[in-house]
Design a protein around this motif. Structure first.
Motif, short mmCIF file in Angstrom:
data_model
loop_
_atom_site.label_atom_id
_atom_site.label_comp_id
_atom_site.label_asym_id
_atom_site.label_seq_id
_atom_site.Cartn_x
_atom_site.Cartn_y
_atom_site.Cartn_z
N ASN A 189 -17.81 -1.18 13.19
CA ASN A 189 -17.60 -2.57 12.43
C ASN A 189 -18.11 -3.37 11.62
O ASN A 189 -19.43 -3.47 10.98
N TYR A 190 -16.84 -3.22 10.16
CA TYR A 190 -17.83 -3.96 8.96
C TYR A 190 -16.85 -4.66 8.56
O TYR A 190 -15.66 -5.04 8.88
N THR A 191 -17.77 -5.73 8.55
CA THR A 191 -16.93 -7.44 8.42
C THR A 191 -17.48 -7.79 7.24
O THR A 191 -18.95 -7.90 7.11
N GLY A 192 -16.93 -9.05 6.68
CA GLY A 192 -17.63 -9.83 5.40
C GLY A 192 -16.14 -11.00 5.20
O GLY A 192 -15.66 -10.89 5.83
N THR A 193 -16.79 -12.09 4.38
CA THR A 193 -16.15 -13.06 4.01
C THR A 193 -15.17 -12.00 2.17
O THR A 193 -16.30 -11.78 1.25
N GLY A 216 -8.62 -0.17 8.99
CA GLY A 216 -8.35 0.62 10.17
C GLY A 216 -9.62 1.93 9.94
O GLY A 216 -9.91 1.17 9.99
N ALA A 217 -8.89 1.99 11.43
CA ALA A 217 -10.16 3.22 10.93
C ALA A 217 -10.20 5.02 10.41
O ALA A 217 -9.31 5.11 9.75
N PHE A 218 -11.91 5.19 10.39
CA PHE A 218 -11.85 6.43 9.07
C PHE A 218 -13.22 6.98 9.71
O PHE A 218 -13.75 6.38 9.84
N ILE A 219 -12.85 8.54 8.82
CA ILE A 219 -14.04 9.27 9.70
C ILE A 219 -14.50 9.70 7.62
O ILE A 219 -14.26 9.99 6.98
N THR A 220 -15.98 9.76 7.39
CA THR A 220 -17.03 10.52 6.55
C THR A 220 -16.87 11.37 6.21
O THR A 220 -17.71 12.06 7.41
N GLY A 221 -17.25 12.06 5.89
CA GLY A 221 -17.51 13.90 5.35
C GLY A 221 -18.81 13.62 4.76
O GLY A 221 -19.99 12.71 4.86
N ASN A 222 -19.50 14.52 4.14
CA ASN A 222 -20.81 14.79 3.71
C ASN A 222 -21.12 14.09 2.12
O ASN A 222 -22.03 14.14 1.62
N SER A 223 -19.90 14.18 1.71
CA SER A 223 -19.86 13.29 0.07
C SER A 223 -19.37 11.34 -0.06
O SER A 223 -18.51 11.17 1.38
N THR A 224 -19.15 10.99 -0.49
CA THR A 224 -18.84 9.64 -1.15
C THR A 224 -17.06 9.43 -1.05
O THR A 224 -16.56 10.57 -1.41
N ILE A 271 -7.60 7.63 9.92
CA ILE A 271 -7.45 7.95 11.68
C ILE A 271 -5.77 7.58 11.83
O ILE A 271 -6.00 6.11 11.28
N ASN A 272 -5.27 8.16 12.30
CA ASN A 272 -3.99 6.73 12.83
C ASN A 272 -4.07 5.48 13.27
O ASN A 272 -5.55 5.68 14.46
N HIS A 326 -8.44 2.88 -0.42
CA HIS A 326 -7.20 1.69 -0.28
C HIS A 326 -5.98 1.45 0.49
O HIS A 326 -5.42 2.41 0.94
N VAL A 327 -5.92 0.31 0.56
CA VAL A 327 -5.20 -0.50 1.31
C VAL A 327 -4.22 -1.40 0.52
O VAL A 327 -4.69 -2.43 -0.36
N SER A 328 -3.25 -1.26 -0.13
CA SER A 328 -2.62 -1.90 -0.67
C SER A 328 -1.49 -3.49 -0.36
O SER A 328 -1.78 -3.30 0.99
N TYR A 329 -1.53 -3.75 -0.96
CA TYR A 329 -0.54 -5.53 -0.93
C TYR A 329 0.34 -5.00 0.39
O TYR A 329 1.03 -5.83 0.85
N ASN A 330 1.39 -3.91 0.23
CA ASN A 330 2.58 -4.00 1.24
C ASN A 330 1.21 -2.70 2.50
O ASN A 330 2.44 -2.19 3.14
N SER A 331 0.43 -3.14 2.38
CA SER A 331 -0.70 -2.44 3.46
C SER A 331 0.02 -0.66 3.48
O SER A 331 -0.38 -0.06 4.87
N THR A 332 0.45 -0.17 2.54
CA THR A 332 0.12 1.26 2.23
C THR A 332 -1.65 1.44 2.37
O THR A 332 -2.12 1.09 0.81
N ARG A 333 -1.97 2.59 3.19
CA ARG A 333 -3.64 2.69 3.02
C ARG A 333 -3.62 4.98 3.01
O ARG A 333 -3.17 5.67 3.19
N THR A 334 -4.11 4.94 1.70
CA THR A 334 -4.99 5.57 0.81
C THR A 334 -5.87 5.97 1.16
O THR A 334 -6.66 4.95 0.90
#
Length: 177
Positions: free
Chosen positions: A165-169, A52-60, A80-81, A64-72
């Motif tokens: 957008n970041y993509t990979g295999t 999904g979408a998110f914003i980064t700040g000044n730090s790293t 971002i919603n 995480h997306v769990s196997y039941n699609s919960t994002r933290t």
């Protein structure tokens, strides 16, 4: 002497009777049936992993997306919603009773950005809905669903990772025992 011989022969007969009795007694045992050989295993990608979408700040930080699609998120990451957050879904087709081991091809996978930059994705053992080993169930024409999550390492805004957008295999091996 005759009495002694009769006692000995009675003992001999009783051991034969006990042996015959034990041969007639059966104990029912249960075990998993071995699947027929050769075993055909087919894996199809039904859905891709999406952070999904998110914003980064000044730090790293991480997303995480769990196997039941919960994002933290951790660190300096603001979620971002986003209706597109999903775990990956793989449909595994095999005969019932087939033992499958799931092994990612690498400890981390590289994702490249549409505007340059790279991020790294890792998949832990707890990111598999079935665990890293499972036994297939049901009809061989019905898929055994395996949901897979992961953790994305996110760099800060001032790093070399611009928005995009970041993509990979991601290569995951499904090994049949």
């Amino acid at each position: 002497m005759k009495i002694l011989n009769k006692i000995v022969s009675c003992k001999y007969r009783s051991s034969h009777i006990l042996g015959l009795f034990l041969m007639l007694v059966t104990i029912q045992g249960f075990a998993q049936e071995n699947p027929p050989i050769p075993i055909d295993v087919e894996v199809r990608t039904a859905r891709f992993l999406n952070f999904g979408a998110f914003i980064t700040g000044n730090s790293t930080g991480t997303v995480h997306v769990s196997y039941n699609s919960t994002r933290t998120a951790t660190g300096d990451v603001i979620l971002i919603n986003s209706p597109t957050v999903t775990s990956a879904l793989f449909d595994v087709y095999a005969l019932p009773g087939t033992i499958i081991n799931i092994v990612p091809a690498a400890s981390t996978f590289t994702l490249t950005g549409s505007n340059g930059g790279t991020m790294y994705l890792s998949i832990a053992d707890l990111d598999f809905s079935t665990g890293t080993t499972f036994i297939t169930q049901g009809n061989p024409n019905t898929p055994n669903e395996v949901y897979v999550g992961g953790t994305l390492e996110v760099s800060s805004v001032d790093s070399a990772n611009p928005p995009g957008n970041y993509t990979g295999t991601i290569i995951i091996n499904f090994i049949q025992e």
